[in-house]
Scaffold this motif. Structure first.
Motif, mmCIF file in Angstrom:
data_model
loop_
_atom_site.group_PDB
_atom_site.id
_atom_site.type_symbol
_atom_site.label_atom_id
_atom_site.label_comp_id
_atom_site.label_asym_id
_atom_site.label_seq_id
_atom_site.Cartn_x
_atom_site.Cartn_y
_atom_site.Cartn_z
ATOM 1 N N ILE A 100 0.835 -1.206 0.000
ATOM 2 C CA ILE A 100 0.000 0.000 0.000
ATOM 3 C C ILE A 100 0.867 1.252 0.000
ATOM 4 O O ILE A 100 0.617 2.206 -0.744
ATOM 5 N N VAL A 101 1.909 1.260 0.830
ATOM 6 C CA VAL A 101 2.808 2.427 0.911
ATOM 7 C C VAL A 101 3.509 2.666 -0.423
ATOM 8 O O VAL A 101 3.550 3.803 -0.938
ATOM 9 N N PHE A 102 4.061 1.597 -0.999
ATOM 10 C CA PHE A 102 4.789 1.765 -2.268
ATOM 11 C C PHE A 102 3.851 2.076 -3.426
ATOM 12 O O PHE A 102 4.236 2.764 -4.379
ATOM 13 N N ARG A 103 2.606 1.597 -3.359
ATOM 14 C CA ARG A 103 1.627 1.972 -4.380
ATOM 15 C C ARG A 103 1.321 3.466 -4.305
ATOM 16 O O ARG A 103 1.156 4.125 -5.324
ATOM 17 N N PHE A 104 1.267 3.998 -3.083
ATOM 18 C CA PHE A 104 1.045 5.433 -2.913
ATOM 19 C C PHE A 104 2.205 6.220 -3.530
ATOM 20 O O PHE A 104 1.990 7.186 -4.274
ATOM 21 N N LEU A 105 3.438 5.788 -3.247
ATOM 22 C CA LEU A 105 4.614 6.468 -3.795
ATOM 23 C C LEU A 105 4.678 6.309 -5.312
ATOM 24 O O LEU A 105 5.065 7.241 -6.032
ATOM 25 N N GLN A 106 4.272 5.141 -5.797
ATOM 26 C CA GLN A 106 4.247 4.906 -7.240
ATOM 27 C C GLN A 106 3.301 5.887 -7.922
ATOM 28 O O GLN A 106 3.601 6.426 -8.999
ATOM 29 N N ALA A 107 2.174 6.147 -7.281
ATOM 30 C CA ALA A 107 1.210 7.103 -7.826
ATOM 31 C C ALA A 107 1.777 8.514 -7.860
ATOM 32 O O ALA A 107 1.557 9.259 -8.817
ATOM 33 N N LEU A 108 2.507 8.893 -6.798
ATOM 34 C CA LEU A 108 3.120 10.228 -6.774
ATOM 35 C C LEU A 108 4.020 10.433 -7.979
ATOM 36 O O LEU A 108 4.096 11.529 -8.545
ATOM 37 N N GLY A 109 4.728 9.380 -8.379
ATOM 38 C CA GLY A 109 5.611 9.485 -9.534
ATOM 39 C C GLY A 109 4.875 9.440 -10.851
ATOM 40 O O GLY A 109 5.133 10.230 -11.762
ATOM 41 N N ALA A 110 3.912 8.522 -10.974
ATOM 42 C CA ALA A 110 3.227 8.310 -12.253
ATOM 43 C C ALA A 110 2.361 9.491 -12.660
ATOM 44 O O ALA A 110 2.179 9.755 -13.848
ATOM 45 N N CYS A 111 1.804 10.210 -11.678
ATOM 46 C CA CYS A 111 0.847 11.253 -12.025
ATOM 47 C C CYS A 111 1.502 12.406 -12.782
ATOM 48 O O CYS A 111 0.833 13.112 -13.523
ATOM 49 N N GLY A 112 2.817 12.577 -12.634
ATOM 50 C CA GLY A 112 3.499 13.623 -13.385
ATOM 51 C C GLY A 112 3.350 13.429 -14.876
ATOM 52 O O GLY A 112 3.148 14.384 -15.632
ATOM 53 N N GLY A 113 3.435 12.172 -15.321
ATOM 54 C CA GLY A 113 3.272 11.889 -16.740
ATOM 55 C C GLY A 113 1.895 12.266 -17.232
ATOM 56 O O GLY A 113 1.741 12.861 -18.297
ATOM 57 N N GLN A 114 0.867 11.935 -16.458
ATOM 58 C CA GLN A 114 -0.501 12.192 -16.907
ATOM 59 C C GLN A 114 -0.833 13.682 -16.909
ATOM 60 O O GLN A 114 -1.378 14.214 -17.872
ATOM 61 N N VAL A 115 -0.492 14.372 -15.821
ATOM 62 C CA VAL A 115 -0.805 15.806 -15.726
ATOM 63 C C VAL A 115 -0.039 16.603 -16.777
ATOM 64 O O VAL A 115 -0.606 17.426 -17.497
ATOM 65 N N LEU A 116 1.255 16.343 -16.872
ATOM 66 C CA LEU A 116 2.100 17.205 -17.694
ATOM 67 C C LEU A 116 2.050 16.833 -19.171
ATOM 68 O O LEU A 116 2.278 17.692 -20.034
ATOM 69 N N ALA A 117 1.720 15.593 -19.491
ATOM 70 C CA ALA A 117 1.595 15.224 -20.911
ATOM 71 C C ALA A 117 0.436 15.969 -21.545
ATOM 72 O O ALA A 117 0.566 16.532 -22.635
ATOM 73 N N ARG A 118 -0.737 15.986 -20.868
ATOM 74 C CA ARG A 118 -1.864 16.702 -21.469
ATOM 75 C C ARG A 118 -1.633 18.215 -21.429
ATOM 76 O O ARG A 118 -2.107 18.947 -22.303
ATOM 77 N N THR A 119 -0.880 18.687 -20.435
ATOM 78 C CA THR A 119 -0.517 20.102 -20.383
ATOM 79 C C THR A 119 0.380 20.466 -21.570
ATOM 80 O O THR A 119 0.211 21.516 -22.203
ATOM 81 N N MET A 120 1.336 19.589 -21.884
ATOM 82 C CA MET A 120 2.246 19.834 -23.005
ATOM 83 C C MET A 120 1.483 19.830 -24.325
ATOM 84 O O MET A 120 1.799 20.610 -25.232
ATOM 85 N N VAL A 121 0.473 18.966 -24.437
ATOM 86 C CA VAL A 121 -0.352 18.956 -25.648
ATOM 87 C C VAL A 121 -1.054 20.300 -25.815
ATOM 88 O O VAL A 121 -1.119 20.857 -26.918
ATOM 89 N N ARG A 122 -1.572 20.840 -24.722
ATOM 90 C CA ARG A 122 -2.228 22.156 -24.768
ATOM 91 C C ARG A 122 -1.223 23.246 -25.134
ATOM 92 O O ARG A 122 -1.525 24.139 -25.935
ATOM 93 N N ASP A 123 0.001 23.166 -24.591
ATOM 94 C CA ASP A 123 1.049 24.140 -24.925
ATOM 95 C C ASP A 123 1.373 24.111 -26.416
ATOM 96 O O ASP A 123 1.475 25.153 -27.069
ATOM 97 N N ILE A 124 1.555 22.909 -26.933
ATOM 98 C CA ILE A 124 2.059 22.732 -28.296
ATOM 99 C C ILE A 124 0.991 23.012 -29.348
ATOM 100 O O ILE A 124 1.241 23.682 -30.353
#
Length: 397
Positions: A100-124
């Motif tokens: 459970i703890v490592f899944r929480f930390l895994q989410a902290l890392g993975a969410c950067g890809g999701q948030v910033l990828a769609r943000t970059m699409v909007r930028d570009i």
């Protein structure tokens, strides 16, 4: 380095976004078995799904403002590194609490890809082409949930449950290398914003008071929560209730994901003709009809595996039509705080979905009824938020 508007950049960004669904879908077939591995209960195992979304939610509130100040690429790379090391931690887990703890930390890392990828699409791609580009990215990304559960099902047959997290570690390393060497920074100097806490709070406040932003955000969040209700309940319904072999259960998630892919393709085909709102309206009808069709037999205590699968496919067509369009609708009006808007959208979506998943686990009756009730409710709420918040505001303008 690829050109910003090239299809190659969209593919890499879609692969980064796919970290989210891969991190959940690949190990769905192993969930029932984890109760025996860790000598624990069903609702405790389902926490490994919900805690992932809670971590995803709260991290997004940080990623957005940081990316608006320092750029998209360095913040995304920091998240990917955290994802890699936490995936290794999941492999090493010996108790359900450690997982459970490592899944929480895994989410902290993975969410950067999701948030910033769609943000970059909007930028570009700007306000005009963002919806089309996001739909294209969604179509590519849809391959992940089609393939992931099938791979995950066979991996737990051939290897131990930890093999899915070994795969995710390798995948994270490959995406990191591609981002470093092939994807350019998308945030221009003039669009960088302040990290002043009061400015950030003011930006969040202006978004929360904007009915169009909240309408699109809630519509996107509720439709996604219906999907997450399926992900949370289906492993126990398909494997435990219907008795379908775990190693073959991935085919049902793959078939449902084909519905999502179909929805994104439909959105691309009709988007230029009917616009963002026209696509969302049609997608909402798919979702509501599917939810009601799943609900009525469940309330009559008639449970059929293939009927459940068929109605979920129809629901997923609605999800594929709504989510990329609603995301674009929420982000387009905010070029200077796109990262902040994207993070608030993702936070809302993840919190509602995680809470929905926990409730499905808590009230799971051993039959598909709880899952069916939740999916029907989420589809209806998605349509309601669009009708009550977005349409009146658009009409005034």
């Amino acid at each position: 380095m690829f050109k910003p508007q090239s299809i190659s950049v969209i593919i890499i960004l879609a692969a980064a976004v796919a970290l989210g669904p891969l991190s959940t879908d690949m190990y769905l077939p192993s969930l029932p078995g984890l109760t025996a591995v860790f000598d624990t209960t069903i609702d405790r195992v389902q926490v490994t799904l919900s805690v992932y979304l809670y971590g995803f939610a709260f991290a997004q509130l940080v990623y957005g403002p940081l990316a608006d100040r320092f750029g998209r690429k360095p913040i995304m790379l920091g998240g990917l590194i955290l994802f890699i090391f936490s995936s290794i931690g999941c492999v090493q887990s010996t108790t359900i609490d450690e997982l459970i703890v490592f899944r929480f930390l895994q989410a902290l890392g993975a969410c950067g890809g999701q948030v910033l990828a769609r943000t970059m699409v909007r930028d570009i791609h700007g306000p005009v082409n963002a919806a089309k580009a996001l739909s294209m990215m969604g179509s590519i990304m849809a391959l992940a949930p089609v393939i992931a559960p099938i791979i995950g099902g066979w991996m737990i047959l051939w290897f131990e449950w930890t093999s899915t997290f070994i795969f995710l570690t390798i995948y994270g390393v490959l995406i990191t290398i591609l981002i470093v060497f092939k994807v350019p920074e998308s945030l221009t100097a003039e669009n960088r914003s302040s990290l002043n806490p009061w400015t950030i709070l003011k930006n969040f406040g202006s978004l929360l008071k904007n009915p169009v932003f909240m309408g699109y955000t809630l519509s996107c969040s509720f439709i996604f929560s219906g999907l997450f209700a399926f992900l949370s309940g289906a492993p126990f319904v398909i494997i435990d209730y219907f008795g379908f072999p775990a190693e073959h259960s991935g085919i049902f998630y793959a078939i449902a994901s084909c519905g999502f892919l179909t929805g994104t393709i439909i959105a691309q085909r009709i988007g230029s003709r009917v616009g963002i709102n026209g696509v969302i309206k049609r997608g909402s009808l798919f979702a509501v009809v599917a939810g009601i069709t799943m609900l009525i037999p469940a309330l009559l205590n008639f449970h059929n595996l293939w009927l459940t699968a068929l109605t979920q496919i129809i629901y997923m067509i609605g999800v594929g039509m709504i989510m990329p369009q609603a995301m674009a609708g929420a982000l387009i009006p905010f070029p200077k705080i796109t990262g902040t808007a994207s993070s608030l959208l993702g936070f809302t979506q993840s919190v509602i979905a995680a809470t929905t998943g926990m409730l499905v686990g808590h009230y799971h009756s051993g039959t598909p009824t709880t899952m069916a009730v939740t999916i029907a409710l989420m589809g209806s709420l998605s349509l309601l938020c669009f009708v009550l918040l977005v349409k009146p505001s658009i009409s005034k303008n």
